[in-house]
Design an enzyme around this catalytic site. Structure first.
Site, short mmCIF file in Angstrom:
data_model
loop_
_atom_site.label_atom_id
_atom_site.label_comp_id
_atom_site.label_asym_id
_atom_site.label_seq_id
_atom_site.Cartn_x
_atom_site.Cartn_y
_atom_site.Cartn_z
N TRP A 66 23.34 26.31 71.60
CA TRP A 66 23.71 24.95 71.17
C TRP A 66 25.04 24.57 71.81
CZ3 TRP A 66 22.33 23.07 65.55
CH2 TRP A 66 20.95 23.18 65.38
N LYS A 165 20.54 23.26 59.55
CA LYS A 165 19.25 23.94 59.40
C LYS A 165 19.04 24.33 57.93
CE LYS A 165 18.67 28.16 61.14
NZ LYS A 165 18.14 28.65 62.40
N1 SAM Z 1 22.48 27.88 67.28
C1 SAM Z 1 22.60 29.23 67.82
C2 SAM Z 1 22.29 29.16 69.28
O1 SAM Z 1 21.81 28.13 69.73
O2 SAM Z 1 22.55 30.12 70.01
C3 SAM Z 1 21.69 30.19 67.09
C4 SAM Z 1 22.17 30.49 65.69
S1 SAM Z 1 21.33 31.80 64.88
C5 SAM Z 1 19.82 31.08 64.47
C6 SAM Z 1 22.13 31.85 63.32
C7 SAM Z 1 23.54 32.39 63.38
O3 SAM Z 1 24.19 32.18 62.10
C8 SAM Z 1 23.63 33.90 63.64
O4 SAM Z 1 24.22 34.13 64.90
C9 SAM Z 1 24.50 34.41 62.49
O5 SAM Z 1 25.42 35.40 62.89
C10 SAM Z 1 25.21 33.14 62.04
N2 SAM Z 1 25.78 33.24 60.69
C11 SAM Z 1 25.16 33.63 59.56
N3 SAM Z 1 26.02 33.64 58.54
C12 SAM Z 1 27.22 33.22 59.03
C13 SAM Z 1 28.51 33.04 58.46
N4 SAM Z 1 28.75 33.30 57.16
N5 SAM Z 1 29.53 32.62 59.24
C14 SAM Z 1 29.29 32.37 60.56
N6 SAM Z 1 28.10 32.55 61.17
C15 SAM Z 1 27.06 32.96 60.42
#
Ligand code: SAM
Length: 225
Positions: A66, A165
């Site tokens: 993203w 999301k």
């Molecule tokens: N939008 C990203 C991309 O295009 O590359 C993909 C995101 S991935 C579906 C979801 C992300 O949310 C993961 O990398 C995870 O580490 C992050 N995440 C989950 N909980 C989080 C938190 N408390 N703080 C920051 N990031 C978090």
């Protein structure tokens, strides 16, 4: 994927889906870090979210597809601030923090970067690791969504937007209500590149309602610190 996952039925099914997924192949060809890029590209094509000169905050940004889309659309003008528990490999035009968005230190980092500026677009693709206990996973996910919404309500410009999301099911309607209370328009988006079998959808809020005082207060506070 580790050896253990490959040996399980769901692990090999996941691997099969992954290697045959057209968006995975396309991402490799187009140089995107993940197939998630196409979800934002599709939503942006419809809703025109990203423009040159914007300030964009990307929550849950790793591995960074993203961010890649945002940097392209910003045309080297504007800035992208990204946070993830995992590292986002360096990318020109992106300032990133490896940290937990639920920690105050992550919020402080963002506020420090923003100082007196407001945000045009807050993106949240955050998804916690799945424990398998549906109710617990949904609750943890919506905690993240609510924190992201709080951030958006505080920092968005009056014409700003928030894309988040969510997973349909427990907690969805409550969160949608919170979105409706916070924005003049709330839309549901399910891009083609989001897998059909996933309950994942994106909520898009536009036109934050009544945030000006909160933002000004937050900016004054951050300037005083
Ligand atoms: N939008 C990203 C991309 O295009 O590359 C993909 C995101 S991935 C579906 C979801 C992300 O949310 C993961 O990398 C995870 O580490 C992050 N995440 C989950 N909980 C989080 C938190 N408390 N703080 C920051 N990031 C978090």
């Amino acid at each position: 994927m580790g050896q253990k996952a490959k040996r399980t039925k769901s692990g090999s099914a996941w691997m099969h889906e992954h290697v045959t997924d057209p968006y995975v192949k396309k991402a490799q060809l187009d140089g995107y870090r993940s197939r998630a890029a196409y979800k934002l590209l599709e939503i942006d094509k419809r809703d025109h979210l990203l423009r040159a000169g914007m300030t964009v905050v990307d929550l849950g940004a790793a591995p960074g597809s993203w961010c890649q889309v945002a940097v392209q659309k910003l045309k080297k003008q504007g800035r992208v601030l990204a946070i993830d528990l995992l590292p986002v490999a360096p990318m020109p035009g992106v300032e990133s923090l490896e940290g937990d968005f639920t920690d105050l230190s992550a919020l402080n980092w963002l506020e420090d970067k923003l100082k007196s500026g407001r945000v045009d677009l807050v993106l949240s693709d955050m998804a916690p690791n799945i424990s398998g206990v549906m109710l617990r996973d949904q609750a943890r996910h919506y905690e993240l969504c609510e924190l992201a919404l709080d951030f958006a309500k505080t920092w968005l410009k009056p014409d700003g937007a928030f894309l988040v999301k969510v997973f349909q099911g427990v907690g969805f309607e409550d969160f949608r209500t919170q979105m409706r209370q916070a924005f003049s328009q709330v839309h549901i988006r399910k891009p083609d590149s989001s897998r059909d079998r996933s309950t994942e959808v994106y909520l898009l809020g536009r036109g934050p309602l009544g945030n000006v005082a909160a933002v000004d207060e937050a900016i004054v506070t951050s300037l005083q610190e």
